[in-house]
Design an enzyme around this catalytic site. Sequence first.
Site, PDB file in Angstrom:
ATOM      1  N   ASP A  45     -18.134  -4.831 -61.674  1.00  0.00           N
ATOM      2  CA  ASP A  45     -19.264  -5.469 -60.986  1.00  0.00           C
ATOM      3  C   ASP A  45     -18.797  -6.068 -59.649  1.00  0.00           C
ATOM      4  OD1 ASP A  45     -21.247  -4.931 -62.873  1.00  0.00           O
ATOM      5  OD2 ASP A  45     -20.711  -6.676 -64.079  1.00  0.00           O
ATOM      6  N   ASN A 162     -24.048 -18.340 -63.256  1.00  0.00           N
ATOM      7  CA  ASN A 162     -25.180 -19.147 -63.725  1.00  0.00           C
ATOM      8  C   ASN A 162     -25.218 -19.255 -65.243  1.00  0.00           C
ATOM      9  OD1 ASN A 162     -28.108 -20.220 -63.538  1.00  0.00           O
ATOM     10  ND2 ASN A 162     -28.325 -18.374 -64.757  1.00  0.00           N
ATOM     11  N   LYS A 163     -24.969 -18.134 -65.917  1.00  0.00           N
ATOM     12  CA  LYS A 163     -25.068 -18.145 -67.386  1.00  0.00           C
ATOM     13  C   LYS A 163     -23.969 -19.014 -67.991  1.00  0.00           C
ATOM     14  CE  LYS A 163     -25.562 -15.432 -71.520  1.00  0.00           C
ATOM     15  NZ  LYS A 163     -24.497 -16.191 -72.198  1.00  0.00           N
TER      16      LYS A 163
END
Length: 267
Positions: A45, A162-163
Amino acid sequence: MKYALLDRGDPLSRELSEQFHSLAAAKGLTPDDTSPDLVLSIGGDGTLLQAFHRYRDQVKRVAFVGVHTGHLGFYADWQKNELAELVELIATKEPREVKYPLLQIEIISDTSATSYLALNEFTLKSVDGTLVAGININDEPFEMFRGDGIVISSPSGSTGYNKSLGGAVIHPSIEGLQIAEIASINNRVYRTLGSSVILPKHHHCDIVPDPEEPLFVGIDHLVLQMTGVRSIICRVAQEKITFARYRPYTFWNRVREAFIGSGTDKV
Ligand code: NAD
Protein backbone atom coordinates in the site's frame (compact mmCIF):
# COMPACT_ATOMS: atom_id res chain seq x y z
CA MET A 1 -2.65 2.05 -23.51
CA LYS A 2 0.31 3.85 -21.92
CA TYR A 3 1.38 2.76 -18.48
CA ALA A 4 3.88 3.82 -15.82
CA LEU A 5 5.24 1.38 -13.28
CA LEU A 6 6.66 2.17 -9.87
CA ASP A 7 8.07 -0.56 -7.64
CA ARG A 8 9.22 -0.58 -4.02
CA GLY A 9 12.84 -1.14 -5.02
CA ASP A 10 13.44 -4.43 -3.20
CA PRO A 11 14.67 -7.46 -5.23
CA LEU A 12 11.24 -9.15 -5.46
CA SER A 13 9.42 -5.97 -6.55
CA ARG A 14 12.12 -5.27 -9.15
CA GLU A 15 11.90 -8.80 -10.51
CA LEU A 16 8.11 -8.49 -10.77
CA SER A 17 8.52 -5.15 -12.54
CA GLU A 18 10.76 -6.78 -15.13
CA GLN A 19 8.19 -9.56 -15.59
CA PHE A 20 5.43 -7.00 -15.97
CA HIS A 21 7.34 -5.05 -18.64
CA SER A 22 7.98 -8.22 -20.70
CA LEU A 23 4.37 -9.40 -20.43
CA ALA A 24 3.12 -5.89 -21.28
CA ALA A 25 5.43 -5.57 -24.33
CA ALA A 26 4.10 -8.87 -25.64
CA LYS A 27 0.56 -7.48 -25.41
CA GLY A 28 1.44 -4.18 -27.10
CA LEU A 29 1.23 -1.96 -23.99
CA THR A 30 3.55 1.07 -24.04
CA PRO A 31 5.59 2.25 -21.06
CA ASP A 32 5.33 6.01 -20.59
CA ASP A 33 6.47 7.63 -17.32
CA THR A 34 5.52 11.15 -18.40
CA SER A 35 1.93 10.89 -19.48
CA PRO A 36 0.53 7.45 -18.64
CA ASP A 37 -3.12 6.36 -18.77
CA LEU A 38 -2.54 3.76 -16.07
CA VAL A 39 -0.13 3.88 -13.11
CA LEU A 40 0.85 0.54 -11.59
CA SER A 41 2.58 0.08 -8.27
CA ILE A 42 4.36 -3.11 -7.24
CA GLY A 43 5.16 -3.46 -3.53
CA GLY A 44 2.55 -2.66 -0.93
CA ASP A 45 0.00 0.00 0.00
CA GLY A 46 2.94 2.32 0.77
CA THR A 47 4.16 1.92 -2.83
CA LEU A 48 0.75 2.92 -4.15
CA LEU A 49 0.87 5.99 -1.88
CA GLN A 50 4.22 6.88 -3.49
CA ALA A 51 2.77 6.32 -6.97
CA PHE A 52 -0.16 8.57 -6.12
CA HIS A 53 2.16 11.37 -4.98
CA ARG A 54 4.36 11.00 -8.04
CA TYR A 55 1.35 11.40 -10.36
CA ARG A 56 -0.92 13.57 -8.19
CA ASP A 57 -0.70 16.43 -10.70
CA GLN A 58 -2.33 14.12 -13.25
CA VAL A 59 -4.82 12.60 -10.80
CA LYS A 60 -7.81 13.77 -12.83
CA ARG A 61 -6.78 11.73 -15.88
CA VAL A 62 -4.81 8.67 -14.69
CA ALA A 63 -6.09 5.47 -13.09
CA PHE A 64 -4.16 3.40 -10.53
CA VAL A 65 -3.68 -0.33 -9.96
CA GLY A 66 -1.65 -1.84 -7.10
CA VAL A 67 0.13 -5.20 -6.92
CA HIS A 68 1.18 -6.54 -3.52
CA THR A 69 4.31 -8.63 -3.05
CA GLY A 70 3.04 -10.03 0.26
CA HIS A 71 -0.46 -10.21 1.74
CA LEU A 72 -3.20 -8.32 -0.05
CA GLY A 73 -3.37 -4.62 0.75
CA PHE A 74 -6.16 -2.08 0.57
CA TYR A 75 -4.83 -0.32 -2.51
CA ALA A 76 -2.49 -3.08 -3.68
CA ASP A 77 -5.18 -5.68 -4.35
CA TRP A 78 -3.45 -7.85 -6.96
CA GLN A 79 -1.01 -10.55 -5.90
CA LYS A 80 2.41 -11.35 -7.36
CA ASN A 81 1.25 -14.62 -8.97
CA GLU A 82 -1.52 -12.77 -10.88
CA LEU A 83 0.67 -10.55 -13.11
CA ALA A 84 -0.06 -12.43 -16.36
CA GLU A 85 -3.83 -12.27 -15.70
CA LEU A 86 -3.58 -8.56 -14.88
CA VAL A 87 -1.65 -7.74 -18.08
CA GLU A 88 -4.11 -9.76 -20.17
CA LEU A 89 -7.04 -7.87 -18.65
CA ILE A 90 -5.33 -4.47 -19.11
CA ALA A 91 -4.72 -5.30 -22.78
CA THR A 92 -8.20 -6.63 -23.51
CA LYS A 93 -10.75 -5.28 -21.04
CA GLU A 94 -12.23 -1.88 -20.31
CA PRO A 95 -11.94 -1.53 -16.52
CA ARG A 96 -14.60 -0.26 -14.17
CA GLU A 97 -13.35 3.07 -12.83
CA VAL A 98 -13.90 3.55 -9.12
CA LYS A 99 -13.27 6.95 -7.58
CA TYR A 100 -12.25 7.54 -3.95
CA PRO A 101 -12.26 10.91 -2.16
CA LEU A 102 -8.99 12.67 -1.33
CA LEU A 103 -8.13 15.26 1.32
CA GLN A 104 -7.05 18.77 0.55
CA ILE A 105 -4.80 20.35 3.14
CA GLU A 106 -3.85 24.01 2.96
CA ILE A 107 -1.02 25.05 5.24
CA ILE A 108 -0.93 28.78 5.90
CA SER A 109 2.21 30.32 7.33
CA ASP A 110 3.42 33.91 7.70
CA THR A 111 4.92 33.83 4.25
CA SER A 112 2.99 31.26 2.20
CA ALA A 113 -0.11 29.17 1.66
CA THR A 114 0.63 25.71 0.29
CA SER A 115 -1.90 23.13 -0.77
CA TYR A 116 -1.41 19.35 -0.58
CA LEU A 117 -3.48 16.34 -1.58
CA ALA A 118 -3.52 13.26 0.67
CA LEU A 119 -4.83 9.81 -0.14
CA ASN A 120 -4.76 8.35 3.39
CA GLU A 121 -4.32 11.08 5.94
CA PHE A 122 -2.78 14.26 7.20
CA THR A 123 -0.98 14.01 10.55
CA LEU A 124 0.09 16.83 12.84
CA LYS A 125 2.55 16.35 15.71
CA SER A 126 4.81 18.65 17.66
CA VAL A 127 8.56 18.25 17.25
CA ASP A 128 9.08 19.01 20.95
CA GLY A 129 6.47 16.66 22.43
CA THR A 130 2.96 17.74 23.26
CA LEU A 131 0.97 19.44 20.52
CA VAL A 132 -1.33 22.30 21.50
CA ALA A 133 -3.75 23.47 18.82
CA GLY A 134 -7.24 24.86 18.47
CA ILE A 135 -9.64 22.98 16.21
CA ASN A 136 -12.35 25.01 14.46
CA ILE A 137 -15.17 23.46 12.49
CA ASN A 138 -16.67 25.67 9.77
CA ASP A 139 -14.83 28.69 11.23
CA GLU A 140 -16.34 28.21 14.74
CA PRO A 141 -14.07 27.17 17.64
CA PHE A 142 -14.80 23.51 18.44
CA GLU A 143 -12.13 22.37 20.92
CA MET A 144 -8.64 23.07 22.22
CA PHE A 145 -6.46 20.01 21.68
CA ARG A 146 -3.46 19.07 23.78
CA GLY A 147 -1.84 15.71 23.27
CA ASP A 148 0.40 13.70 20.97
CA GLY A 149 -1.21 14.70 17.69
CA ILE A 150 -4.14 14.92 15.32
CA VAL A 151 -4.89 12.72 12.32
CA ILE A 152 -7.31 13.80 9.60
CA SER A 153 -8.11 10.88 7.34
CA SER A 154 -9.91 10.26 4.08
CA PRO A 155 -12.51 7.47 3.86
CA SER A 156 -10.02 5.05 2.28
CA GLY A 157 -7.39 6.16 4.80
CA SER A 158 -9.81 5.32 7.63
CA THR A 159 -8.46 1.74 7.69
CA GLY A 160 -4.87 3.00 8.14
CA TYR A 161 -3.50 5.14 10.98
CA ASN A 162 -7.03 6.32 11.84
CA LYS A 163 -8.17 2.80 12.68
CA SER A 164 -5.25 2.26 15.06
CA LEU A 165 -6.48 5.35 16.92
CA GLY A 166 -9.98 3.92 17.38
CA GLY A 167 -11.48 5.91 14.50
CA ALA A 168 -14.38 4.53 12.49
CA VAL A 169 -13.94 2.65 9.22
CA ILE A 170 -15.74 4.61 6.50
CA HIS A 171 -16.76 3.25 3.11
CA PRO A 172 -14.89 5.18 0.37
CA SER A 173 -18.15 6.04 -1.38
CA ILE A 174 -18.90 8.41 1.52
CA GLU A 175 -17.40 11.81 0.83
CA GLY A 176 -16.13 13.05 4.15
CA LEU A 177 -13.13 13.43 6.40
CA GLN A 178 -12.45 12.10 9.87
CA ILE A 179 -10.67 13.84 12.74
CA ALA A 180 -8.99 11.44 15.20
CA GLU A 181 -6.97 12.31 18.29
CA ILE A 182 -3.63 10.79 19.27
CA ALA A 183 -3.58 10.54 23.08
CA SER A 184 -5.35 13.76 24.05
CA ILE A 185 -4.80 15.14 27.54
CA ASN A 186 -8.09 16.20 29.05
CA ASN A 187 -8.41 18.51 32.04
CA ARG A 188 -10.25 21.76 32.82
CA VAL A 189 -8.20 23.82 30.39
CA TYR A 190 -7.80 21.43 27.48
CA ARG A 191 -10.95 19.54 26.67
CA THR A 192 -11.64 17.58 23.55
CA LEU A 193 -14.55 15.42 22.50
CA GLY A 194 -12.44 12.29 22.93
CA SER A 195 -14.07 10.42 20.07
CA SER A 196 -13.38 10.80 16.38
CA VAL A 197 -15.53 13.18 14.36
CA ILE A 198 -16.66 12.73 10.74
CA LEU A 199 -17.34 15.82 8.66
CA PRO A 200 -19.31 15.85 5.40
CA LYS A 201 -17.86 17.21 2.19
CA HIS A 202 -19.37 20.68 2.56
CA HIS A 203 -17.75 21.21 6.00
CA HIS A 204 -14.13 21.98 6.77
CA CYS A 205 -11.94 22.07 9.84
CA ASP A 206 -9.04 24.35 10.67
CA ILE A 207 -6.24 23.42 13.01
CA VAL A 208 -4.68 26.46 14.66
CA PRO A 209 -1.30 25.70 16.27
CA ASP A 210 1.07 28.08 18.06
CA PRO A 211 3.09 29.55 15.15
CA GLU A 212 6.24 29.43 17.30
CA GLU A 213 5.94 25.66 17.68
CA PRO A 214 7.99 23.45 15.34
CA LEU A 215 5.70 20.83 13.80
CA PHE A 216 5.90 17.50 12.06
CA VAL A 217 3.41 17.57 9.22
CA GLY A 218 2.61 14.16 7.72
CA ILE A 219 0.99 13.78 4.32
CA ASP A 220 0.49 10.02 3.89
CA HIS A 221 4.01 8.47 4.10
CA LEU A 222 5.77 11.86 3.74
CA VAL A 223 6.84 13.89 6.79
CA LEU A 224 7.83 17.57 6.65
CA GLN A 225 9.12 19.75 9.48
CA MET A 226 7.62 23.26 9.59
CA THR A 227 7.57 26.34 11.78
CA GLY A 228 5.53 29.53 11.56
CA VAL A 229 2.31 27.63 10.74
CA ARG A 230 -0.71 29.85 11.49
CA SER A 231 -3.46 27.48 10.40
CA ILE A 232 -4.15 24.31 8.47
CA ILE A 233 -7.40 24.08 6.55
CA CYS A 234 -8.61 20.52 5.96
CA ARG A 235 -11.41 19.63 3.58
CA VAL A 236 -12.51 16.96 1.12
CA ALA A 237 -10.69 17.70 -2.15
CA GLN A 238 -12.50 18.43 -5.40
CA GLU A 239 -10.21 15.87 -7.06
CA LYS A 240 -10.64 12.13 -6.58
CA ILE A 241 -8.31 9.22 -7.18
CA THR A 242 -9.43 6.69 -9.81
CA PHE A 243 -8.76 2.97 -9.43
CA ALA A 244 -9.04 0.75 -12.50
CA ARG A 245 -10.95 -2.37 -11.46
CA TYR A 246 -10.51 -5.31 -13.81
CA ARG A 247 -12.42 -7.69 -11.54
CA PRO A 248 -14.82 -7.29 -8.61
CA TYR A 249 -13.44 -5.73 -5.43
CA THR A 250 -15.46 -5.52 -2.25
CA PHE A 251 -14.28 -3.02 0.34
CA TRP A 252 -15.95 -4.84 3.24
CA ASN A 253 -14.36 -8.17 2.21
CA ARG A 254 -10.99 -6.43 2.26
CA VAL A 255 -11.72 -5.03 5.74
CA ARG A 256 -12.81 -8.45 7.00
CA GLU A 257 -9.81 -10.25 5.51
CA ALA A 258 -7.37 -7.65 6.85
CA PHE A 259 -8.68 -7.26 10.38
CA ILE A 260 -10.96 -10.18 11.23
CA GLY A 261 -9.80 -13.16 9.16
CA SER A 262 -11.53 -15.49 6.76
CA GLY A 263 -14.11 -16.60 9.31
CA THR A 264 -13.24 -20.24 8.70
CA ASP A 265 -10.71 -20.47 11.55
CA LYS A 266 -11.91 -22.76 14.33
CA VAL A 267 -12.37 -21.17 17.77
P1 NAD B 1 4.33 1.25 6.23
O1 NAD B 1 4.84 0.53 5.06
O2 NAD B 1 4.94 1.01 7.57
O3 NAD B 1 2.75 1.01 6.26
C1 NAD B 1 2.15 0.78 7.40
C2 NAD B 1 1.01 -0.20 7.16
O4 NAD B 1 -0.13 0.60 6.80
C3 NAD B 1 1.19 -1.22 6.04
O5 NAD B 1 0.82 -2.48 6.55
C4 NAD B 1 0.21 -0.77 4.98
O6 NAD B 1 -0.34 -1.86 4.23
C5 NAD B 1 -0.85 -0.13 5.83
N1 NAD B 1 -1.72 0.81 5.12
C6 NAD B 1 -1.38 1.85 4.34
N2 NAD B 1 -2.49 2.45 3.88
C7 NAD B 1 -3.53 1.75 4.40
C8 NAD B 1 -4.93 1.89 4.29
N3 NAD B 1 -5.49 2.87 3.60
N4 NAD B 1 -5.72 1.00 4.93
C9 NAD B 1 -5.18 0.00 5.65
N5 NAD B 1 -3.86 -0.18 5.80
C10 NAD B 1 -3.07 0.69 5.17
O7 NAD B 1 4.38 2.78 6.04
P2 NAD B 1 4.17 3.58 4.74
O8 NAD B 1 4.38 2.75 3.56
O9 NAD B 1 4.96 4.79 4.93
O10 NAD B 1 2.62 3.87 4.82
C11 NAD B 1 2.16 5.04 5.39
C12 NAD B 1 0.85 4.72 6.01
O11 NAD B 1 1.06 3.95 7.17
C13 NAD B 1 0.17 5.97 6.50
O12 NAD B 1 -0.55 6.59 5.48
C14 NAD B 1 -0.68 5.45 7.63
O13 NAD B 1 -2.03 5.18 7.25
C15 NAD B 1 -0.01 4.18 8.05
N6 NAD B 1 0.48 4.34 9.43
C16 NAD B 1 -0.14 3.65 10.40
C17 NAD B 1 0.23 3.81 11.71
C18 NAD B 1 -0.50 3.07 12.76
O14 NAD B 1 -1.42 2.32 12.41
N7 NAD B 1 -0.13 3.22 14.02
C19 NAD B 1 1.26 4.69 12.05
C20 NAD B 1 1.87 5.39 11.03
C21 NAD B 1 1.47 5.22 9.71
